[in-house]
Motif scaffolding. Structure first.
Motif, PDB file in Angstrom:
ATOM      1  N   ALA A   1       0.838  -1.206   0.000  1.00 34.05           N
ATOM      2  CA  ALA A   1       0.000   0.000   0.000  1.00 34.05           C
ATOM      3  C   ALA A   1       0.872   1.255   0.000  1.00 34.05           C
ATOM      4  CB  ALA A   1      -0.930  -0.002   1.210  1.00 34.05           C
ATOM      5  N   ILE A   2       1.900   1.242   0.804  1.00 37.27           N
ATOM      6  CA  ILE A   2       2.807   2.394   0.869  1.00 37.27           C
ATOM      7  C   ILE A   2       3.536   2.567  -0.461  1.00 37.27           C
ATOM      8  CG2 ILE A   2       4.895   3.271   1.993  1.00 37.27           C
ATOM      9  CD1 ILE A   2       3.793   1.876   4.587  1.00 37.27           C
ATOM     10  N   HIS A   3       3.935   1.464  -1.083  1.00 38.85           N
ATOM     11  CA  HIS A   3       4.617   1.560  -2.377  1.00 38.85           C
ATOM     12  C   HIS A   3       3.683   2.028  -3.494  1.00 38.85           C
ATOM     13  CE1 HIS A   3       8.139  -0.178  -0.578  1.00 38.85           C
ATOM     14  NE2 HIS A   3       8.783   0.110  -1.686  1.00 38.85           N
ATOM     15  N   LYS A   4       2.418   1.665  -3.416  1.00 39.90           N
ATOM     16  CA  LYS A   4       1.462   2.198  -4.392  1.00 39.90           C
ATOM     17  C   LYS A   4       1.430   3.720  -4.293  1.00 39.90           C
ATOM     18  CE  LYS A   4      -1.823  -1.639  -4.758  1.00 39.90           C
ATOM     19  NZ  LYS A   4      -3.217  -2.060  -4.507  1.00 39.90           N
ATOM     20  N   ALA A   5       1.353   4.208  -3.068  1.00 40.68           N
ATOM     21  CA  ALA A   5       1.312   5.656  -2.858  1.00 40.68           C
ATOM     22  C   ALA A   5       2.616   6.315  -3.299  1.00 40.68           C
ATOM     23  CB  ALA A   5       1.033   5.955  -1.385  1.00 40.68           C
ATOM     24  N   MET A   6       3.748   5.695  -2.971  1.00 42.45           N
ATOM     25  CA  MET A   6       5.036   6.276  -3.368  1.00 42.45           C
ATOM     26  C   MET A   6       5.185   6.293  -4.883  1.00 42.45           C
ATOM     27  SD  MET A   6       7.761   5.053  -0.444  1.00 42.45           S
ATOM     28  CE  MET A   6       7.438   3.303  -0.521  1.00 42.45           C
ATOM     29  N   ALA A   7       4.781   5.215  -5.547  1.00 38.48           N
ATOM     30  CA  ALA A   7       4.881   5.171  -7.008  1.00 38.48           C
ATOM     31  C   ALA A   7       3.997   6.248  -7.636  1.00 38.48           C
ATOM     32  CB  ALA A   7       4.489   3.783  -7.514  1.00 38.48           C
ATOM     33  N   LYS A   8       2.789   6.422  -7.102  1.00 36.82           N
ATOM     34  CA  LYS A   8       1.899   7.466  -7.616  1.00 36.82           C
ATOM     35  C   LYS A   8       2.512   8.852  -7.422  1.00 36.82           C
ATOM     36  CE  LYS A   8      -2.592   5.276  -7.282  1.00 36.82           C
ATOM     37  NZ  LYS A   8      -3.987   5.588  -7.031  1.00 36.82           N
TER      38      LYS A   8
ATOM     39  N   ILE B   1      -2.160   3.659   4.084  1.00 44.31           N
ATOM     40  CA  ILE B   1      -2.563   2.443   4.797  1.00 44.31           C
ATOM     41  C   ILE B   1      -4.067   2.452   5.072  1.00 44.31           C
ATOM     42  CG2 ILE B   1      -2.312   1.171   6.971  1.00 44.31           C
ATOM     43  CD1 ILE B   1       0.688   2.045   6.896  1.00 44.31           C
ATOM     44  N   GLU B   2      -4.594   3.605   5.488  1.00 48.03           N
ATOM     45  CA  GLU B   2      -6.034   3.724   5.747  1.00 48.03           C
ATOM     46  C   GLU B   2      -6.850   3.507   4.473  1.00 48.03           C
ATOM     47  OE1 GLU B   2      -6.991   7.492   7.551  1.00 48.03           O
ATOM     48  OE2 GLU B   2      -5.435   7.225   9.067  1.00 48.03           O
TER      49      GLU B   2
END
Length: 133
Positions: A31-38, A118-119
């Motif tokens: 989840a954190i990596h999805k956000a970082m990639a975005k 994460i939320e």
């Protein structure tokens, strides 16, 4: 007749060494990596920051050559093929789960952004969220 225990090599089956906790942690990291990639795709200037971290980890011996090449290749294609970059970062195979645990995407998200990722993942709405902050 005597009972002899089998060594690991003689077992006709494979024992999965991950636990529910490991799976939970991998999903949070994803989840954190999805956000970082975005965020990296939204702010391409961050690619150089990630590459610098990647180089430092390699020079310090904290990252193997294979991991280095994987991350470098993903970062290299990000500007020209953002979808391939994103899909590569979030790939959920054994190798990428391991690589994400030693990520070069350090300090890309603020603590608030991490918590938000994460939320949102827990509610199933992370994919719809825009990290152009």
């Amino acid at each position: 007749m005597t009972f002899r225990s089998r060594s690991r090599r003689q077992k006709p089956y494979q024992i999965k060494k991950t636990t529910i906790r490991d799976d939970f942690i991998d999903k949070q990291i994803l989840a954190i990596h999805k956000a970082m990639a975005k965020k990296v795709l939204a702010k391409p200037e961050l690619i150089e920051q990630v590459k610098a971290t990647l180089e430092q980890k390699r020079e310090d011996g904290r990252m193997g050559y294979g991991a280095y090449l994987t991350w470098f290749s993903l970062l290299d294609i990000a500007p020209n093929d953002p979808d391939a970059f994103y899909q590569g970062v979030i790939e959920y195979d054994k190798r990428m789960r391991k690589l994400r645990r030693n990520t070069p995407f350090v300090n890309i998200l603020t603590e608030d952004e991490r918590q938000k990722a994460i939320e949102l993942d827990a509610t199933g709405s992370l994919d719809d969220y825009n990290f152009m902050l």
